[in-house]
Design a protein around this motif. Sequence first.
Motif, PDB file in Angstrom:
ATOM      1  N   ARG A  16       3.665  -3.052  -0.068  1.00  0.00           N
ATOM      2  CA  ARG A  16       4.919  -3.535   0.520  1.00  0.00           C
ATOM      3  C   ARG A  16       4.943  -5.056   0.597  1.00  0.00           C
ATOM      4  NH1 ARG A  16       8.962   0.260   2.481  1.00  0.00           N
ATOM      5  NH2 ARG A  16       9.844  -1.417   3.688  1.00  0.00           N
ATOM      6  N   LYS A  40      11.161  -8.776  10.937  1.00  0.00           N
ATOM      7  CA  LYS A  40      11.002  -7.371  10.564  1.00  0.00           C
ATOM      8  C   LYS A  40       9.660  -7.130   9.874  1.00  0.00           C
ATOM      9  CE  LYS A  40      15.897  -6.366  10.330  1.00  0.00           C
ATOM     10  NZ  LYS A  40      17.034  -5.949   9.543  1.00  0.00           N
ATOM     11  N   TYR A  44       6.669  -4.706  11.121  1.00  0.00           N
ATOM     12  CA  TYR A  44       6.072  -3.733  10.204  1.00  0.00           C
ATOM     13  C   TYR A  44       4.546  -3.859  10.208  1.00  0.00           C
ATOM     14  CZ  TYR A  44       4.857  -1.469   5.791  1.00  0.00           C
ATOM     15  OH  TYR A  44       4.281  -0.664   4.834  1.00  0.00           O
ATOM     16  N   TYR A  48       1.901  -0.885  11.237  1.00  0.00           N
ATOM     17  CA  TYR A  48       1.126  -0.174  10.221  1.00  0.00           C
ATOM     18  C   TYR A  48      -0.265  -0.743   9.913  1.00  0.00           C
ATOM     19  CZ  TYR A  48       5.355   2.428   9.389  1.00  0.00           C
ATOM     20  OH  TYR A  48       6.456   3.235   9.551  1.00  0.00           O
TER      21      TYR A  48
END
Length: 96
Positions: A16, A40, A44, A48
């Motif tokens: 990602r 954002k 994230y 994670y």
Amino acid sequence: MLIVIANDLPPAVRGRMKLWFVEPRANIFVSGIKDSVANKVVEYLYKYCPPSSGLIIFRSTSKIPGYVIQSIGNHSRDLIELSGLQLVIEKRMLTD
């Protein structure tokens, strides 16, 4: 601007990250994304990345001093605050 330095990233997170970032060296990611997207991405990463990822996140802001340093887990650098400035202490390896 957003800079992320990691000890190790899970493969899914690393994939990602390559969508938004350039990786000039292994586990160092640099991007010029806007503040809203940067927020954002940081959310994230907090969601994670396990503590073993050892992240240091440098994010530019419009407030003085112009940046924020955040971290996740154990990393090889020390973060300190001196007179309101967040700083990173690099551990130097001494050679004989």
